[in-house]
Design a protein around this motif. Structure first.
Motif, PDB file in Angstrom:
ATOM      1  N   LEU A  54       5.191  -8.556 -10.374  1.00 26.59           N
ATOM      2  CA  LEU A  54       5.019  -9.085 -10.254  1.00 26.59           C
ATOM      3  C   LEU A  54       5.348  -7.411  -9.231  1.00 26.59           C
ATOM      4  O   LEU A  54       5.290  -7.917  -7.842  1.00 26.59           O
ATOM      5  CB  LEU A  54       7.422  -9.145 -11.164  1.00 26.59           C
ATOM      6  N   ALA A  55       5.562  -6.647  -9.634  1.00 28.53           N
ATOM      7  CA  ALA A  55       5.671  -5.071  -8.844  1.00 28.53           C
ATOM      8  C   ALA A  55       3.804  -5.320  -8.300  1.00 28.53           C
ATOM      9  O   ALA A  55       4.230  -5.208  -6.904  1.00 28.53           O
ATOM     10  CB  ALA A  55       5.906  -3.673  -9.623  1.00 28.53           C
ATOM     11  N   GLY A  56       2.805  -5.665  -8.707  1.00 26.21           N
ATOM     12  CA  GLY A  56       1.604  -5.521  -8.060  1.00 26.21           C
ATOM     13  C   GLY A  56       1.627  -6.563  -6.998  1.00 26.21           C
ATOM     14  O   GLY A  56       0.759  -6.760  -5.918  1.00 26.21           O
ATOM     15  N   PHE A  57       2.196  -7.559  -7.089  1.00 25.52           N
ATOM     16  CA  PHE A  57       2.325  -9.187  -6.263  1.00 25.52           C
ATOM     17  C   PHE A  57       3.103  -7.885  -4.733  1.00 25.52           C
ATOM     18  O   PHE A  57       2.268  -8.644  -4.245  1.00 25.52           O
ATOM     19  CB  PHE A  57       3.058  -9.829  -6.546  1.00 25.52           C
ATOM     20  N   LEU A  58       3.985  -7.351  -4.980  1.00 29.35           N
ATOM     21  CA  LEU A  58       4.547  -7.286  -4.032  1.00 29.35           C
ATOM     22  C   LEU A  58       3.430  -5.557  -3.728  1.00 29.35           C
ATOM     23  O   LEU A  58       3.464  -5.549  -2.193  1.00 29.35           O
ATOM     24  CB  LEU A  58       5.274  -6.147  -4.216  1.00 29.35           C
ATOM     25  N   VAL A  59       3.055  -5.121  -4.377  1.00 27.89           N
ATOM     26  CA  VAL A  59       2.730  -4.031  -3.293  1.00 27.89           C
ATOM     27  C   VAL A  59       1.589  -4.469  -2.634  1.00 27.89           C
ATOM     28  O   VAL A  59       0.580  -3.862  -1.572  1.00 27.89           O
ATOM     29  CB  VAL A  59       1.905  -2.962  -4.334  1.00 27.89           C
ATOM     30  N   PHE A 102       6.265  -1.962  -0.229  1.00 23.58           N
ATOM     31  CA  PHE A 102       5.889  -0.583  -1.243  1.00 23.58           C
ATOM     32  C   PHE A 102       7.274  -0.536  -1.808  1.00 23.58           C
ATOM     33  O   PHE A 102       7.833  -0.494  -3.219  1.00 23.58           O
ATOM     34  CB  PHE A 102       5.257   0.206  -0.719  1.00 23.58           C
ATOM     35  N   ALA A 103       7.755  -0.375  -0.305  1.00 20.28           N
ATOM     36  CA  ALA A 103       9.872   0.209  -0.941  1.00 20.28           C
ATOM     37  C   ALA A 103      10.197  -1.074  -2.359  1.00 20.28           C
ATOM     38  O   ALA A 103      11.359  -0.589  -2.640  1.00 20.28           O
ATOM     39  CB  ALA A 103      10.692   0.211   0.273  1.00 20.28           C
ATOM     40  N   GLU A 104       9.881  -2.222  -1.989  1.00 17.78           N
ATOM     41  CA  GLU A 104      11.065  -2.819  -3.185  1.00 17.78           C
ATOM     42  C   GLU A 104       9.783  -3.234  -4.184  1.00 17.78           C
ATOM     43  O   GLU A 104      10.210  -3.135  -5.468  1.00 17.78           O
ATOM     44  CB  GLU A 104      10.268  -4.827  -2.188  1.00 17.78           C
ATOM     45  N   ALA A 105       8.837  -2.807  -4.267  1.00 13.69           N
ATOM     46  CA  ALA A 105       7.537  -2.749  -5.495  1.00 13.69           C
ATOM     47  C   ALA A 105       8.356  -1.230  -6.302  1.00 13.69           C
ATOM     48  O   ALA A 105       8.200  -1.325  -7.234  1.00 13.69           O
ATOM     49  CB  ALA A 105       6.497  -2.633  -5.029  1.00 13.69           C
ATOM     50  N   ALA A 148       0.138   3.334  -9.844  1.00 14.73           N
ATOM     51  CA  ALA A 148       0.840   2.115  -8.783  1.00 14.73           C
ATOM     52  C   ALA A 148       1.996   3.036  -8.683  1.00 14.73           C
ATOM     53  O   ALA A 148       1.910   2.819  -6.797  1.00 14.73           O
ATOM     54  CB  ALA A 148       1.362   1.482  -8.969  1.00 14.73           C
ATOM     55  N   ILE A 149       2.589   3.907  -9.296  1.00 18.93           N
ATOM     56  CA  ILE A 149       4.065   4.327  -8.512  1.00 18.93           C
ATOM     57  C   ILE A 149       3.552   5.645  -7.295  1.00 18.93           C
ATOM     58  O   ILE A 149       3.675   5.494  -5.965  1.00 18.93           O
ATOM     59  CB  ILE A 149       4.470   5.709  -9.425  1.00 18.93           C
ATOM     60  N   THR A 150       2.257   6.128  -7.527  1.00 24.86           N
ATOM     61  CA  THR A 150       1.517   7.256  -6.673  1.00 24.86           C
ATOM     62  C   THR A 150       1.920   6.784  -5.688  1.00 24.86           C
ATOM     63  O   THR A 150       1.267   6.448  -4.312  1.00 24.86           O
ATOM     64  CB  THR A 150       0.333   8.554  -7.134  1.00 24.86           C
TER      65      THR A 150
END
Length: 87
Positions: A19-24, A29-32, A63-65
């Motif tokens: 899900l985070a990858g979808f947002l990225v 980025f702020a949502e991911a 991905a966080i970085t």
């Protein structure tokens, strides 16, 4: 009987990471970022699941970085635009 999955299930970090990858991919980025941190915490909490611990955790940390770098660049660009658009 249907098995319920929750925050402690080994597949949860993978789902949250996806899900985070979808947002990225959409530049959100702020949502991911909170989802990526949640996925990292969840993956680290599964010491018996090598896939979670090694594969997902390393990808999530990368991905966080990238998200943090993208957010810093966005913030810098906003400051630059304000500076040049000020009367």
């Amino acid at each position: 009987m249907m098995e319920r999955h929750g925050p402690t299930h080994p597949s949860t970090p993978l789902t949250v990471w996806q899900l985070a990858g979808f947002l990225v991919q959409r530049g959100r980025f702020a949502e991911a970022l909170p989802l990526l941190r949640r996925a990292a915490t969840g993956a680290a909490a599964h010491p018996d699941d090598a896939f979670c611990r090694c594969n997902i955790l390393s990808k999530v940390q990368g991905a966080i970085t990238r998200c943090e770098e993208a957010l810093a660049a966005e913030k810098k660009n906003r400051r630059r635009r304000r500076h040049w658009s000020a009367p």
